[in-house]
Motif scaffolding. Structure first.
Motif, short mmCIF file in Angstrom:
data_model
loop_
_atom_site.label_atom_id
_atom_site.label_comp_id
_atom_site.label_asym_id
_atom_site.label_seq_id
_atom_site.Cartn_x
_atom_site.Cartn_y
_atom_site.Cartn_z
N TYR A 152 6.19 1.69 -5.40
CA TYR A 152 5.49 1.06 -4.27
C TYR A 152 6.35 1.07 -3.01
O TYR A 152 5.87 1.36 -1.91
CB TYR A 152 5.06 -0.36 -4.65
CG TYR A 152 5.57 -1.48 -3.79
CD1 TYR A 152 5.13 -1.64 -2.47
CD2 TYR A 152 6.49 -2.41 -4.27
CE1 TYR A 152 5.58 -2.68 -1.67
CE2 TYR A 152 6.94 -3.44 -3.49
CZ TYR A 152 6.50 -3.58 -2.19
OH TYR A 152 6.96 -4.61 -1.41
N TRP A 153 7.63 0.73 -3.15
CA TRP A 153 8.46 0.65 -1.95
C TRP A 153 8.65 2.05 -1.34
O TRP A 153 8.67 2.19 -0.11
CB TRP A 153 9.80 -0.02 -2.24
CG TRP A 153 10.62 0.62 -3.32
CD1 TRP A 153 11.47 1.69 -3.20
CD2 TRP A 153 10.68 0.22 -4.70
NE1 TRP A 153 12.05 1.98 -4.41
CE2 TRP A 153 11.60 1.10 -5.34
CE3 TRP A 153 10.08 -0.79 -5.44
CZ2 TRP A 153 11.90 1.01 -6.70
CZ3 TRP A 153 10.39 -0.89 -6.79
CH2 TRP A 153 11.27 0.00 -7.42
N SER A 154 8.78 3.06 -2.18
CA SER A 154 8.91 4.42 -1.65
C SER A 154 7.63 4.84 -0.95
O SER A 154 7.66 5.45 0.13
CB SER A 154 9.23 5.38 -2.80
OG SER A 154 10.45 5.05 -3.42
N ARG B 122 -3.46 -1.46 4.20
CA ARG B 122 -2.33 -2.14 3.59
C ARG B 122 -1.43 -2.82 4.63
O ARG B 122 -0.33 -3.26 4.29
CB ARG B 122 -1.51 -1.14 2.77
CG ARG B 122 -2.26 -0.57 1.58
CD ARG B 122 -1.56 0.66 1.00
NE ARG B 122 -2.21 1.14 -0.20
CZ ARG B 122 -3.33 1.87 -0.24
NH1 ARG B 122 -3.91 2.23 0.90
NH2 ARG B 122 -3.84 2.25 -1.38
N LEU B 123 -1.89 -2.90 5.86
CA LEU B 123 -1.05 -3.49 6.91
C LEU B 123 -0.71 -4.95 6.61
O LEU B 123 0.30 -5.47 7.09
CB LEU B 123 -1.73 -3.37 8.27
CG LEU B 123 -1.56 -2.02 8.97
CD1 LEU B 123 -2.31 -2.01 10.28
CD2 LEU B 123 -0.10 -1.69 9.19
N LEU C 1 3.21 -3.97 6.32
CA LEU C 1 3.02 -2.95 5.30
C LEU C 1 4.03 -3.12 4.17
O LEU C 1 5.24 -3.04 4.38
CB LEU C 1 3.16 -1.55 5.92
CG LEU C 1 3.07 -0.37 4.94
CD1 LEU C 1 1.70 -0.31 4.29
CD2 LEU C 1 3.39 0.94 5.66
N GLY C 2 3.51 -3.36 2.97
CA GLY C 2 4.40 -3.54 1.83
C GLY C 2 5.24 -4.78 1.89
O GLY C 2 5.99 -5.07 0.96
N MET D 137 7.66 -1.61 7.42
CA MET D 137 7.11 -2.26 8.61
C MET D 137 7.66 -1.63 9.89
O MET D 137 6.92 -1.38 10.85
CB MET D 137 7.43 -3.75 8.54
CG MET D 137 6.71 -4.46 7.39
SD MET D 137 7.56 -5.93 6.78
CE MET D 137 7.47 -7.01 8.19
N ALA D 138 8.97 -1.38 9.93
CA ALA D 138 9.58 -0.78 11.12
C ALA D 138 9.06 0.64 11.33
O ALA D 138 8.78 1.06 12.47
CB ALA D 138 11.10 -0.78 10.98
#
Length: 657
Positions: free
Chosen positions: A177-179, A264-265, A271-272, A278-279
């Protein structure tokens, strides 16, 4: 008047029972003071210098500079510079090249003179370690965005990856998910190749041993296997072919990335709900020409700013926030003290717990099928996130911890939430019997060898600590039909035990954390305390206890350093060790008593414990974390359980956590 058992315990531990009650009461009061009015807890979550440095660079990329804020970030960054001249990845850690390159760049953006002593030392350390050209992939992407290196310095990551189906090996759906959330906006940036506004014209060419336009080989290892070299060749082959992709396909891929991102914002949580994603989203909108006044861009920027924390003259940027996790863990600590001893009013404790549980119940994710549904399309949602809101990415570990707390509260109002969580946890079990943090069977290990994945953490495979919490939760609920699921989980834990008897801690530092987690699960699941697996783990914990009675472990253990060992005892690790020993019937072990005594005698006047070393990990060898709450709720949990087991006829830990 003390009975014989109380006297014996006091003698063994050096603690008077009244003193133990006092320490618990002080810790309970300290944790209670930190509970928010709506019932939840949230503590700071600190990483290394990388995230605050990236935040400064983000402001300069956008030309949205906040001088007062940046000044306070500068104070923080200068304070945590290491004696080696650079910046480490954790407290008192070794020099890290990539963190130092970003931090030096950020400080130069803030106006620090490059001839100032701290800047000279940092620059020399970078050059001594091969220069900025040897920094990691994410740092080279950052440098490319500022025009400091050519885009050829970054691995080939065409935005057309967003068009690949789940069945394709390089599909983003095969990544964690993070990737996935970090990569989606980053692919758009790599496709559009924007250049930072950089209003002050800051450059860092002095950090390169070889001028960037003269570097012949940006992808130079170290390779973790022969697959690394093979994928480097593939990168070289793909590089010229990406230019042949039709413009229409390119535009369609960018659209696909945006269509992935926008649902997914996640509002103000981003995001996430993690800083890098986010950046990247903020920069992506700017690159796409979306005005800063557009509601999407406004919310994305607000989400990033919400991660800033600080006191006095210092500010830093958190990688994310941890309110669900903090509230679940704090709740477990508080429920251990609900007996009414030490002057603690049980009704007040229960009232605080009721508010916490109600707050948690309201945040269960029941109506969004997140990315996990790619592998489990028929499974209904029922988990909790790690952050305030992150509906597409519920966290298996958090769900198990919150579920155990709701079950312990023993309120019929929790029944539906528990059943939904139970079904979701069962459905998220991987085929090898373990559980990952966010996905099922996310274990295509070859992906960790592509040039982009030099951090080695592109995936979310099952881990012992997460599996342990899931086993504990299911065992605590006690449904007979869940026994096959639990047995597969136990076998996974058995298979993963290290030769020395410990278990690796993927999400907490490290082998002490993993071993505590596993022992709690094995106890909850009814594994005999005399099982050789358990005995080996107990002996390992005893073997790494420090002479002063505490335990400590450094992040160096993720980098082939000593396991379960540190230069000082630490509150978190000491609490984990004694909780692990007590879980498997060693409440009266002298090692346990000495650990409890260490905790009791190292509490400060405010009822808290102090802990500077980092106690968790995002990605081993790359990204470490300091949970500021661990030093409060884990010692309280351990001390209260130690006392509670004194009055237990069976000396058995009734719960799986």
């Amino acid at each position: 008047m003390l009975d014989v058992t109380d006297s014996a315990t006091a003698a063994a531990s050096g603690l008077d029972p009244n003193q133990l009650d006092h320490v618990i009461g002080q810790a309970h009061a300290a944790l209670s003071r930190r509970q928010k009015d709506d019932g939840h807890w949230v503590f700071e979550l600190e990483a290394d210098a990388t995230i605050p440095a990236e935040y400064v660079l983000l402001e300069h990329f956008l030309d949205r500079i906040d001088p007062g804020l940046e000044s306070k970030i500068g104070v923080y960054l200068r304070r945590i510079q290491g004696d080696h001249g650079g910046w480490p990845l954790y407290h008192d850690g070794k020099f890290d090249l990539s963190a130092t390159v970003k931090t030096y760049f950020a400080l130069k953006c803030l106006g620090d003179d490059i001839d100032a002593p701290h800047m000279r030392r940092a620059r020399q350390a970078v050059l001594d370690h091969g220069g900025a050209e040897r920094s990691n992939v994410f740092t080279r992407f950052q440098l490319a965005l500022f025009g400091e290196v050519p885009w050829d310095a970054t691995p080939v990551m065409p935005v057309e990856l967003m068009l690949l189906p789940r069945s394709a090996f390089f599909s983003v759906w095969n990544m964690s998910y993070w990737s996935r959330t970090v990569i989606a906006p980053l692919l758009v940036l790599a496709a559009l190749k924007p250049v930072a506004i950089n209003p002050r014209g800051i450059h860092v060419q002095e950090l390169f041993v070889t001028a960037p336009d003269q570097v012949k080989d940006w992808i130079r290892g170290p390779y973790r296997s022969v697959w690394g070299r093979a994928f480097k060749v593939l990168d070289q082959v793909l590089r010229p072919t990406t230019k042949l992709i039709p413009a229409s396909t390119h535009r369609r891929a960018i659209d696909a990335a945006v269509k992935f991102i926008e649902p997914r914002l996640n509002g103000i949580d981003g995001l996430g709900a993690i800083y890098p994603a986010m950046a990247n989203t903020v920069m992506m909108y700017r690159a796409l020409g979306v005005p800063d006044s557009d509601p999407r861009a406004v919310t994305a920027w607000e989400a990033v700013r919400a991660l800033l924390v600080g006191q006095g003259d210092e500010v830093y940027c958190q990688p994310c926030v941890s309110p669900i996790w903090d509230t679940g863990l704090a709740g477990h600590a508080m429920i251990e003290t609900a007996s009414g001893k030490d002057g603690i009013a049980p009704e007040a404790t229960k009232a605080g717990l009721n508010k916490a549980v109600e707050w948690l119940r309201d945040r269960q994710i029941l109506d969004v099928k997140g990315d996990w549904a790619i592998n489990r399309p028929d499974l209904e949602p029922g988990g909790w996130a790690f952050q305030y809101r992150n509906d597409y990415y519920p966290d298996v570990d958090d769900t198990a911890v919150v579920g155990m707390l709701l079950h312990r509260q023993n309120d019929p109002a929790n029944d539906e939430a528990l059943e939904r969580a139970r079904a979701w946890i069962i459905g998220m079990q991987s085929t090898n019997g373990g559980w990952g943090a966010f996905d099922v069977d996310n274990n295509k290990d070859l992906l960790n060898y592509i040039p982009f994945a030099d951090h080695g953490a592109l995936l979310d495979p099952p881990t012992v600590d997460v599996a342990a919490r899931c086993i504990s939760f299911l065992a605590q609920l006690g449904h007979n039909e869940d026994r096959p699921v639990i047995e597969r989980g136990i076998q996974f834990i058995r298979d993963e035990q290290e030769k020395d008897g410990s278990w690796f801690g993927r999400w907490g530092t490290n082998y002490i954390y993993g071993t505590w987690s596993a022992l709690c699960a094995l106890n909850a699941a009814g594994v005999s305390h005399d099982d050789p697996m358990v005995v080996r783990a107990v002996e390992w914990l005893r073997s790494v206890q420090r002479p002063d009675g505490g335990w400590g472990e450094g992040c160096e253990s993720y980098e082939n350093g000593p396991r379960g060992i540190y230069k000082e005892s630490l509150p978190s690790q000491t609490a984990w060790a004694v909780l692990g020993l007590m879980a498997v019937g060693r409440r009266d072990d002298p090692a346990t008593a000495r650990g409890i005594a260490w905790l009791a005698t190292h509490q400060d006047e405010d009822g808290e414990w102090q802990e500077q070393p980092y106690n968790a990990v995002g990605f081993p060898k790359v990204f470490y974390l300091r949970y500021h709450g661990y030093r409060l709720f884990f010692p309280l949990m351990a001390l209260a359980r130690y006392r509670n087991l004194e009055s237990s006829n069976t000396r058995h830990v009734a719960f799986g956590f």
